[in-house]
Design an enzyme around this catalytic site. Structure first.
Site, PDB file in Angstrom:
ATOM      1  N   ASP A   1      -0.056  -4.910  -0.367  1.00 44.30           N
ATOM      2  CA  ASP A   1      -1.380  -4.294  -0.404  1.00 44.30           C
ATOM      3  C   ASP A   1      -1.745  -3.764   0.992  1.00 44.30           C
ATOM      4  O   ASP A   1      -1.668  -4.490   1.984  1.00 44.30           O
ATOM      5  CB  ASP A   1      -2.408  -5.332  -0.855  1.00 44.30           C
ATOM      6  CG  ASP A   1      -3.734  -4.714  -1.244  1.00 44.30           C
ATOM      7  OD1 ASP A   1      -4.153  -3.759  -0.579  1.00 44.30           O
ATOM      8  OD2 ASP A   1      -4.367  -5.187  -2.209  1.00 44.30           O
ATOM      9  N   CYS A   2      -2.160  -2.497   1.035  1.00 42.74           N
ATOM     10  CA  CYS A   2      -2.381  -1.850   2.328  1.00 42.74           C
ATOM     11  C   CYS A   2      -3.853  -1.704   2.713  1.00 42.74           C
ATOM     12  O   CYS A   2      -4.163  -1.226   3.799  1.00 42.74           O
ATOM     13  CB  CYS A   2      -1.730  -0.466   2.335  1.00 42.74           C
ATOM     14  SG  CYS A   2      -2.459   0.686   1.135  1.00 42.74           S
TER      15      CYS A   2
END
Length: 561
Positions: free
Chosen positions: A93-94
């Site tokens: 997840d960025c």
């Protein structure tokens, strides 16, 4: 769950013999789709904690073994059952690294997710491993009490993480790549990190596409960028902005007005969308300099009457001046949607050239009379609704460019359609709408320039008793009579991201909600979120192909086949 059996191609059989593949943050399956295209078979293991992500992945990768659980509690050796791992892909997840989110870090655990990759490298020893994230991951560093990076320590955590990978015996390199350079109709840019534990060199794929005016394209060494226009379903109606129950926000109106002026009124060559049998033909885009083809009676005529609207690609990012529809879209992001679409096309008006009687578009075209053919054009561009309230001068993007980055909310990219009718054939009943368009453009375009709003545009001419906006195309004068706006659909966004049309976006999801199990289709909002979070399959495929060639040297002819 055991994977389903499948008959493998020679390539798939060869890659299976080299070891298994793991997709550690499977999501919507973008990386897995790219890997499968490269190795000739599905990945062996996919992991994600979200049942919706697993549902969409399972619907498209039936032979994969799915683990619906948090990667933090997944023991790598148990998941792989001690089998040799040839390759692994991780896209943590960025959002807590991305600048698009804005503000301080809210979830420090998400920010530390790249550390969950280290046990997989240590325990399963994949020969090659790939990590994808936003480019801001390179700035990963310690946070202060308010959740912001300490300036003098910016990048220290990223450097620490890279050292940990090297200590485990991996060669590691990283680069920022743009999806449009590898045949994806989006300009999405991401950081890619490649690691190898077998001593073989890391290979970076060469770009296959470039802007149409690039020397390499002109000399046929590279292909031109794929465009936003080819992702759009032009048969979907684009509702008029003047018929909404609730008016658009002032900043949206301003962006739309600037987009129409740049991509239609002032454009040297507005983007015109062709319709064949009530559907747009993505293989061919007409320019306004081409004549209308012969109208036949086959299948009710080959031109569908649609809202004549000029659509422009508007990019709302700060300081953005918009893009041509001939270019790729900006990167698709997992956050608020940022683009809208604008298109143009030619239609044939039925009925008298002086009345608004129109005609049933399902019926064959009526005989053309000496009074004229009552032609109209619809111009299109993409409106991009990000960049904040100060970004009032954004003109969107041309549909002839790649789409910009798709976000997880899918509300930032919208189609704008501008409808124009030949000045001499303008039905009296449409004059009121033409005047309304002129007033709209004066208000939201004129007030944003140095030109006085009391003075008409150079492009606005005065007909008897009316002020309307006119556009001259191929020596023919048209009056703008309407402007339409709509959101892009999940399918259109998926095309821009590089997914094939056969990719299932709305599988049945079984979830435990309020004390009972419920099975229902994946919602559009969830579909868009999965698309915005996904890896562009063509980029994953290019990276895998570039690095697996040396491994398949022992299988002569397999790669060529």
């Amino acid at each position: 769950m055991a994977a389903a059996s499948a008959v493998l191609s020679p390539l798939g059989a060869a890659t299976a013999a080299l070891g298994i593949w793991v997709d550690g943050f499977a999501g919507g399956g973008g990386a897995s789709t790219g890997i499968a295209a490269a190795i000739g078979r599905d990945v062996d293991i996919a992991i994600n904690h979200d049942p919706r992500a697993i549902a969409i992945h399972r619907a498209n990768h039936a032979t994969t073994e799915h683990h619906c659980q948090d990667i933090k509690i997944t023991w790598p050796l148990a998941a792989t059952r001690f089998r040799p791992v040839w390759g692994a892909w991780f896209s943590p997840d960025c959002k807590e690294h991305s600048k698009a989110k804005g503000g301080p870090v809210k979830n420090r655990n998400i920010r530390q997710l790249p550390d969950e990759i280290l046990p997989w490298l240590r325990d399963t020893r994949p020969k090659m491993c790939f990590v994808e994230n936003v480019e801001e991951m390179q700035q990963w560093g310690p946070l202060d009490e308010g959740g912001r990076i300490i300036p003098e320590l910016k990048g220290k955590e990223f450097q620490r993480w890279i050292r940990a990978i090297r200590v485990l015996g991996y060669r590691v390199q990283w680069r920022e790549l743009r999806a449009c350079d590898y045949g994806t109709p989006t300009s999405r840019k991401r950081l890619y990190i490649v690691m190898r534990s077998d001593g073989k060199p890391i290979v970076w794929p060469k770009p296959t596409h470039a802007p149409a005016n690039d020397n390499r394209v002109i000399k046929s060494k590279l292909l031109p960028y794929r465009t936003a226009a080819e992702c759009i379903d032009w048969s979907i109606p684009c509702p008029s902005i003047f018929d909404r129950d609730r008016g658009l926000a002032e900043n949206t109106n301003r962006r739309v007005a600037h987009g129409v002026m740049r991509h239609v009124v002032e454009a040297a060559d507005p983007f015109i969308v062709p319709v064949t049998n009530s559907k747009w033909n993505p293989s061919r885009t007409w320019t306004t300099r081409e004549p209308l083809r012969t109208i036949t009676t086959a299948k009710g005529g080959e031109y569908a009457l649609v809202d004549a609207a000029a659509i422009s690609l508007e990019k709302f990012a700060e300081n953005s001046r918009g893009k041509s529809v001939a270019e790729p879209l900006d990167a698709v992001m997992a956050g608020a949607p940022r683009h809208a679409q604008v298109a143009a096309f030619l239609t044939h008006f039925r009925g008298s050239n002086r009345t608004a009687s129109g005609g049933d578009i399902r019926m064959p075209a009526k005989t053309v009379t000496s009074g004229g053919q009552h032609q109209a054009i619809v111009c299109a561009h993409i409106e991009q609704a990000n960049g904040g309230p100060r970004n009032v001068n954004s003109t969107g993007r041309s549909a002839a460019r790649p789409l910009s980055t798709i976000t997880t909310r899918g509300t930032q990219q919208r189609v704008v359609e501008t409808t124009l009718i030949e000045e001499g054939d303008l039905p009296p009943a449409m004059m009121e709408r033409a005047v309304k368009v002129a007033a709209f453009l004066v208000k939201y375009y004129g007030s944003a320039t140095s030109q006085s709003v009391e003075k008409p545009f150079d492009t606005i001419t005065t007909l008897p008793r009316y002020a309307v906006v006119t556009v001259t195309i191929d020596a023919v004068t048209y009056v703008i009579v309407d402007i339409g706006l709509r959101m892009l659909t999940p399918r259109e966004l998926a095309r821009a991201q590089g997914f094939p049309d056969s990719y299932v976006l709305d599988p049945i999801v079984r979830q435990f909600i309020r004390g009972k199990w419920i099975e229902q289709r994946l919602s559009k909002a969830a579909q868009i979120r999965m698309i915005g979070n996904s890896v562009c399959p063509p980029v994953a495929e290019a990276l895998i192909r570039a690095n697996m060639a040396s491994d398949l040297a022992q299988y002569p002819g397999v790669l060529a086949a």
